[in-house]
Scaffold this active site. Structure first.
Site, short mmCIF file in Angstrom:
data_model
loop_
_atom_site.label_atom_id
_atom_site.label_comp_id
_atom_site.label_asym_id
_atom_site.label_seq_id
_atom_site.Cartn_x
_atom_site.Cartn_y
_atom_site.Cartn_z
N TRP A 1 -4.58 40.12 14.13
CA TRP A 1 -4.15 41.50 13.93
C TRP A 1 -5.01 42.18 12.87
CZ3 TRP A 1 -2.44 44.12 9.61
CH2 TRP A 1 -1.91 45.40 9.83
N ALA B 1 -0.11 42.22 19.76
CA ALA B 1 0.95 41.65 18.93
C ALA B 1 1.47 42.65 17.90
CB ALA B 1 0.43 40.40 18.22
N ASP B 2 0.87 43.81 17.83
CA ASP B 2 1.28 44.83 16.85
C ASP B 2 2.64 45.39 17.23
OD1 ASP B 2 0.17 46.86 14.65
OD2 ASP B 2 1.23 48.00 16.17
N PHE B 3 3.56 45.43 16.26
CA PHE B 3 4.92 45.89 16.55
C PHE B 3 4.93 47.34 17.01
CE2 PHE B 3 8.79 48.12 15.26
CZ PHE B 3 9.74 47.40 15.98
#
Length: 227
Positions: free
Chosen positions: A156, A175-177
């Site tokens: 990330w 994978a970044d919220f």
């Protein structure tokens, strides 16, 4: 009439380049994904212009500062950190030898982040972290492989560097919220998508994954403001 400085000219050139790149991305995304077409209509043209003057060292330190913190808190910590180095716009790797862990801790960094920052400095001096001149010659995969050798730097963190410093065109931080939440909102899903599923959907966005991610962040931000 005053002549613009070289730095000003460079900023204008960079902005013009990314406006052209974003225009191509808008066309591609609108054609291949009706939801993206709606997001572009709602949020306007992508305003992403990378900060190309940052060194990889600075970008990584800033990314570590932002890990697990909101932007306001992270920026406050970074401002205190920079004040440890009078006369510097941002410290250089060798400057870290002149401050103690306790001084950095007083800025608000955790001890784990202090270890990460010191490793970033050490690996920059040893050449593992490439210079600004070298990094632009490397592919995304080469940069990810090199930088993930650094303590506290995961995929990330490198993806943020690829987007916000290097302006790479096809980076989708699955994978970044914020990206996942923006996808859930924009595509009216009940749950956050798994990174693998998001990457599979994102194939239709290639080679403009970065611009798609920007619109997913805007979707997530818009939902926050409504609440």
């Amino acid at each position: 009439m005053a002549v613009p400085s070289p730095i000003r000219w460079e900023r204008v050139r960079v902005k013009a380049f990314f406006e052209t790149m974003n225009a191509a991305a808008h066309k591609h995304l609108s054609k291949n994904d009706p939801v993206m077409r709606r997001l572009i209509r709602e949020h306007g043209r992508c305003a992403l212009v990378p900060e190309t003057r940052r060194s990889p060292f600075q970008s990584l330190v800033q990314a570590v500062a932002h890990q697990q913190l909101n932007g306001t808190a992270a920026n406050t910590i970074l401002m205190r950190f920079i004040k440890l180095f009078p006369g510097r716009r941002f410290p250089k790797p060798e400057d870290l030898a002149n401050v103690t862990d306790e001084q950095i801790r007083a800025c608000g960094f955790s001890f784990a982040k202090i270890k990460a920052i010191r490793d970033i400095a050490e690996k920059t001096l040893s050449g593992v972290v490439p210079s600004s001149r070298e990094i632009v010659k490397l592919s995304d995969d080469e940069i990810i492989e090199r930088l993930m050798e650094v303590r506290g730097v995961g995929r990330w963190t490198v993806e943020m560097l690829l987007i916000f410093q290097l302006g790479r065109e096809d980076v989708l931080p699955a994978a970044d919220f914020g990206v996942r939440n923006g996808f859930r909102i924009a595509y009216k899903k009940r749950e956050l998508p798994k990174p693998k599923a998001l990457l599979a959907h994102g194939k239709r966005w290639r080679p403009h994954g970065t611009t798609a991610a920007w619109y997913l962040w805007r979707a997530a931000d818009a939902a926050k403001k409504k609440k």
